[in-house]
Motif scaffolding. Structure first.
Motif, PDB file in Angstrom:
ATOM      1  N   SER A  77       0.839  -1.199   0.000  1.00 28.45           N
ATOM      2  CA  SER A  77       0.000   0.000   0.000  1.00 28.45           C
ATOM      3  C   SER A  77       0.877   1.253   0.000  1.00 28.45           C
ATOM      4  N   LYS A  78       0.638   2.142  -0.977  1.00 32.06           N
ATOM      5  CA  LYS A  78       1.555   3.286  -1.154  1.00 32.06           C
ATOM      6  C   LYS A  78       1.501   4.317  -0.019  1.00 32.06           C
ATOM      7  N   PRO A  79       0.322   4.638   0.527  1.00 30.40           N
ATOM      8  CA  PRO A  79       0.367   5.579   1.664  1.00 30.40           C
ATOM      9  C   PRO A  79       1.174   5.013   2.837  1.00 30.40           C
ATOM     10  N   GLY A 109      -9.272   4.309  -8.727  1.00 30.38           N
ATOM     11  CA  GLY A 109      -8.421   3.123  -8.858  1.00 30.38           C
ATOM     12  C   GLY A 109      -8.352   2.371  -7.544  1.00 30.38           C
ATOM     13  N   ILE A 110      -9.519   2.030  -7.011  1.00 28.37           N
ATOM     14  CA  ILE A 110      -9.574   1.427  -5.656  1.00 28.37           C
ATOM     15  C   ILE A 110      -9.219  -0.056  -5.678  1.00 28.37           C
ATOM     16  N   ALA A 111      -9.247  -0.686  -6.863  1.00 29.25           N
ATOM     17  CA  ALA A 111      -8.948  -2.125  -7.018  1.00 29.25           C
ATOM     18  C   ALA A 111      -9.806  -2.942  -6.040  1.00 29.25           C
ATOM     19  N   SER A 112      -9.217  -3.928  -5.353  1.00 32.45           N
ATOM     20  CA  SER A 112     -10.041  -4.769  -4.481  1.00 32.45           C
ATOM     21  C   SER A 112     -10.093  -4.249  -3.052  1.00 32.45           C
ATOM     22  N   GLY A 113      -9.490  -3.073  -2.792  1.00 36.60           N
ATOM     23  CA  GLY A 113      -9.710  -2.416  -1.502  1.00 36.60           C
ATOM     24  C   GLY A 113      -8.612  -2.591  -0.464  1.00 36.60           C
ATOM     25  N   THR A 114      -7.409  -2.994  -0.875  1.00 35.78           N
ATOM     26  CA  THR A 114      -6.323  -3.177   0.102  1.00 35.78           C
ATOM     27  C   THR A 114      -6.060  -1.876   0.869  1.00 35.78           C
ATOM     28  N   THR A 115      -5.673  -0.825   0.154  1.00 35.16           N
ATOM     29  CA  THR A 115      -5.408   0.461   0.809  1.00 35.16           C
ATOM     30  C   THR A 115      -6.702   1.057   1.363  1.00 35.16           C
ATOM     31  N   ALA A 116      -7.777   0.946   0.592  1.00 29.69           N
ATOM     32  CA  ALA A 116      -9.053   1.544   1.016  1.00 29.69           C
ATOM     33  C   ALA A 116      -9.519   0.987   2.353  1.00 29.69           C
ATOM     34  N   GLY A 129     -15.480   4.563  -4.158  1.00 26.24           N
ATOM     35  CA  GLY A 129     -14.348   3.890  -4.790  1.00 26.24           C
ATOM     36  C   GLY A 129     -14.593   3.598  -6.255  1.00 26.24           C
ATOM     37  N   VAL A 130     -13.883   4.314  -7.143  1.00 19.96           N
ATOM     38  CA  VAL A 130     -14.057   4.145  -8.587  1.00 19.96           C
ATOM     39  C   VAL A 130     -13.034   3.123  -9.098  1.00 19.96           C
ATOM     40  N   GLU A 131     -13.527   2.167  -9.860  1.00 26.47           N
ATOM     41  CA  GLU A 131     -12.644   1.121 -10.391  1.00 26.47           C
ATOM     42  C   GLU A 131     -13.193   0.665 -11.741  1.00 26.47           C
ATOM     43  N   ILE A 132     -12.257   0.482 -12.713  1.00 27.24           N
ATOM     44  CA  ILE A 132     -12.678   0.129 -14.076  1.00 27.24           C
ATOM     45  C   ILE A 132     -12.781  -1.383 -14.273  1.00 27.24           C
ATOM     46  N   SER A 133     -12.087  -2.165 -13.420  1.00 26.61           N
ATOM     47  CA  SER A 133     -12.059  -3.611 -13.618  1.00 26.61           C
ATOM     48  C   SER A 133     -13.207  -4.297 -12.880  1.00 26.61           C
ATOM     49  N   GLU A 134     -14.027  -5.031 -13.646  1.00 29.07           N
ATOM     50  CA  GLU A 134     -15.179  -5.724 -13.048  1.00 29.07           C
ATOM     51  C   GLU A 134     -14.731  -6.756 -12.038  1.00 29.07           C
ATOM     52  N   ARG A 135     -13.635  -7.434 -12.364  1.00 26.74           N
ATOM     53  CA  ARG A 135     -13.085  -8.473 -11.487  1.00 26.74           C
ATOM     54  C   ARG A 135     -12.747  -7.870 -10.109  1.00 26.74           C
ATOM     55  N   SER A 136     -12.036  -6.730 -10.138  1.00 26.08           N
ATOM     56  CA  SER A 136     -11.645  -6.097  -8.873  1.00 26.08           C
ATOM     57  C   SER A 136     -12.873  -5.633  -8.095  1.00 26.08           C
ATOM     58  N   ILE A 137     -13.859  -5.103  -8.806  1.00 25.25           N
ATOM     59  CA  ILE A 137     -15.081  -4.616  -8.140  1.00 25.25           C
ATOM     60  C   ILE A 137     -15.798  -5.761  -7.427  1.00 25.25           C
ATOM     61  N   LEU A 183     -18.366   1.009 -10.346  1.00 27.90           N
ATOM     62  CA  LEU A 183     -17.736   0.461 -11.545  1.00 27.90           C
ATOM     63  C   LEU A 183     -17.780   1.540 -12.627  1.00 27.90           C
ATOM     64  N   ALA A 184     -16.659   2.195 -12.874  1.00 27.19           N
ATOM     65  CA  ALA A 184     -16.641   3.309 -13.835  1.00 27.19           C
ATOM     66  C   ALA A 184     -15.197   3.627 -14.221  1.00 27.19           C
ATOM     67  N   ASN A 185     -15.085   4.448 -15.263  1.00 21.59           N
ATOM     68  CA  ASN A 185     -13.795   4.932 -15.721  1.00 21.59           C
ATOM     69  C   ASN A 185     -13.543   6.306 -15.083  1.00 21.59           C
ATOM     70  N   ALA A 186     -12.432   6.420 -14.351  1.00 25.16           N
ATOM     71  CA  ALA A 186     -12.131   7.680 -13.646  1.00 25.16           C
ATOM     72  C   ALA A 186     -11.893   8.843 -14.614  1.00 25.16           C
ATOM     73  N   LYS A 187     -11.747   8.524 -15.911  1.00 26.70           N
ATOM     74  CA  LYS A 187     -11.598   9.599 -16.906  1.00 26.70           C
ATOM     75  C   LYS A 187     -12.938  10.238 -17.224  1.00 26.70           C
ATOM     76  N   ASP A 222      -4.936   6.545  -7.528  1.00 27.08           N
ATOM     77  CA  ASP A 222      -3.944   5.485  -7.705  1.00 27.08           C
ATOM     78  C   ASP A 222      -4.283   4.646  -8.930  1.00 27.08           C
ATOM     79  N   ALA A 223      -4.988   5.240  -9.902  1.00 29.53           N
ATOM     80  CA  ALA A 223      -5.253   4.542 -11.164  1.00 29.53           C
ATOM     81  C   ALA A 223      -4.043   4.800 -12.059  1.00 29.53           C
ATOM     82  N   ALA A 224      -3.321   3.702 -12.348  1.00 33.06           N
ATOM     83  CA  ALA A 224      -2.062   3.858 -13.081  1.00 33.06           C
ATOM     84  C   ALA A 224      -2.330   4.022 -14.580  1.00 33.06           C
ATOM     85  N   THR A 225      -2.460   5.270 -15.019  1.00 38.17           N
ATOM     86  CA  THR A 225      -2.698   5.553 -16.432  1.00 38.17           C
ATOM     87  C   THR A 225      -1.643   6.572 -16.894  1.00 38.17           C
ATOM     88  N   ASP A 226      -1.596   6.841 -18.195  1.00 38.89           N
ATOM     89  CA  ASP A 226      -0.595   7.816 -18.667  1.00 38.89           C
ATOM     90  C   ASP A 226      -1.083   9.257 -18.476  1.00 38.89           C
TER      91      ASP A 226
HETATM   92  C1  LIG Z   1      -2.214   0.138  -8.644  1.00 36.85           C
HETATM   93  S1  LIG Z   1      -3.817  -0.503  -8.783  1.00 36.85           S
HETATM   94  C2  LIG Z   1      -4.662   0.144  -7.353  1.00 36.85           C
HETATM   95  C3  LIG Z   1      -4.278  -0.445  -6.031  1.00 36.85           C
HETATM   96  C4  LIG Z   1      -5.127   0.125  -4.889  1.00 36.85           C
HETATM   97  N1  LIG Z   1      -5.199   1.566  -4.974  1.00 36.85           N
HETATM   98  C5  LIG Z   1      -4.596  -0.238  -3.526  1.00 36.85           C
HETATM   99  O1  LIG Z   1      -3.636   0.397  -3.070  1.00 36.85           O
HETATM  100  O2  LIG Z   1      -5.169  -1.110  -2.885  1.00 36.85           O
HETATM  101  C6  LIG Z   1      -4.531   0.502 -10.055  1.00 36.85           C
HETATM  102  C7  LIG Z   1      -5.999   0.248 -10.287  1.00 36.85           C
HETATM  103  O3  LIG Z   1      -6.490   1.272 -11.151  1.00 36.85           O
HETATM  104  C8  LIG Z   1      -7.476   0.714 -11.995  1.00 36.85           C
HETATM  105  N2  LIG Z   1      -7.665   1.616 -13.151  1.00 36.85           N
HETATM  106  C9  LIG Z   1      -6.837   1.788 -14.220  1.00 36.85           C
HETATM  107  N3  LIG Z   1      -7.350   2.712 -15.069  1.00 36.85           N
HETATM  108  C10 LIG Z   1      -8.510   3.143 -14.516  1.00 36.85           C
HETATM  109  C11 LIG Z   1      -9.490   4.092 -14.906  1.00 36.85           C
HETATM  110  N4  LIG Z   1      -9.368   4.790 -16.048  1.00 36.85           N
HETATM  111  N5  LIG Z   1     -10.565   4.271 -14.100  1.00 36.85           N
HETATM  112  C12 LIG Z   1     -10.703   3.565 -12.946  1.00 36.85           C
HETATM  113  N6  LIG Z   1      -9.808   2.654 -12.526  1.00 36.85           N
HETATM  114  C13 LIG Z   1      -8.723   2.442 -13.283  1.00 36.85           C
HETATM  115  C14 LIG Z   1      -6.904  -0.664 -12.331  1.00 36.85           C
HETATM  116  O4  LIG Z   1      -7.918  -1.542 -12.776  1.00 36.85           O
HETATM  117  C15 LIG Z   1      -6.284  -1.073 -10.992  1.00 36.85           C
HETATM  118  O5  LIG Z   1      -7.200  -1.808 -10.209  1.00 36.85           O
END
Ligand SMILES: C[S@@+](CC[C@H](N)C(=O)[O-])C[C@H]1O[C@@H](n2cnc3c(N)ncnc32)[C@H](O)[C@@H]1O
Length: 217
Positions: free
Chosen positions: A47-49, A72-79, A94-102, A119-123, A140-144
């Motif tokens: 967890s980054k924090p 980018g909450i993923a499965s909720g480790t940090t959350a 908690g916004v997350e794009i991956s259905e599996r993680s949600i 379940l949504a795109n943070a963009k 924490d959504a790792a995008t460019d």
């Molecule tokens: C590094 S992981 C997050 C780990 C989590 N924050 C934690 O510490 O427990 C990045 C997450 O961002 C999600 N993600 C990537 N692009 C996204 C977007 N555009 N909108 C929402 N979630 C996104 C990925 O599916 C992934 O679950």
């Protein structure tokens, strides 16, 4: 045991939060009992924090009762640790794009009662426009376009003078350029919208990552 931030303790090298759901683990973390209270060990490698706190972070603005937008909450480790800190009166959207993680997050959210999975795109913040104004946005959504995402979401949902925390992952932005150059470029964008309170590199817990704590201007 020493309280280093509201709701965050340190015992030796271990960082702890008070478990909101007694006896329950989220990601296999260690539970520690001290008098009548149960704590969960917050793992800086997961967890980054926690990594930032282990590296000596001085500003961690999360507090009891806060409303948080988590991108980018993923499965909720940090959350889950944020959920311990904000307690029953707070809420994490908690916004997350991956259905599996949600799907995994839903189990954590059901038990804890203060996490609302989206379940949504943070963009596209317009897709979750119903979210209430928040005290803190965590990205924490790792995008460019990580910085653009937090700026857009903060414009829409963050209260005046609210806090924002981003974990910059240089390899998601450009693998070919030196991390220092990318940090400089991203900080310049963020500074147009936020006052930078602190920035801290997360090595050796997370390579080529920087956590930046900010306040809305
Ligand atoms: C590094 S992981 C997050 C780990 C989590 N924050 C934690 O510490 O427990 C990045 C997450 O961002 C999600 N993600 C990537 N692009 C996204 C977007 N555009 N909108 C929402 N979630 C996104 C990925 O599916 C992934 O679950």
């Amino acid at each position: 045991m020493k309280e280093i931030f509201p709701g965050v303790w340190k015992k030796g090298d271990k960082i702890l939060t008070e478990n909101l759901v007694l006896g329950s683990r989220v990601y296999g973390e260690e539970l520690i009992r001290e008098k009548k209270t149960e704590y969960r060990v917050w793992n800086p490698y997961r967890s980054k924090p926690a990594a930032a706190i282990a590296r000596g972070l001085r500003n961690f603005p999360l507090k009891e009762g806060m409303k948080v937008l988590y991108l980018g909450i993923a499965s909720g480790t940090t959350a889950s640790h944020f959920s311990d800190i904000i307690g029953k009166n707070g809420a994490i959207y908690g916004v997350e794009i991956s259905e599996r993680s949600i799907r995994d997050l839903n189990h954590v959210a059901e038990k804890r009662g203060n996490i609302i999975p989206i379940l949504a795109n943070a963009k596209k913040p317009e897709d979750y426009s119903w979210v209430e104004p928040v005290d803190l946005v965590y990205q924490d959504a790792a995008t460019d376009d990580q910085s653009e995402i937090i700026i857009r979401n903060a414009e829409r949902f963050l209260k005046p003078k609210g806090f924002a925390i981003i974990s910059i992952k240089t390899r998601s932005i450009d693998v070919t350029r030196p991390p220092r150059e990318i940090y400089r470029q991203e900080l310049a964008k963020l500074e147009n919208h936020f006052q930078i309170l602190e920035k801290i590199e997360l090595d050796p817990y997370e390579k080529d990552h920087m956590l930046v704590v900010m306040r809305k201007k």
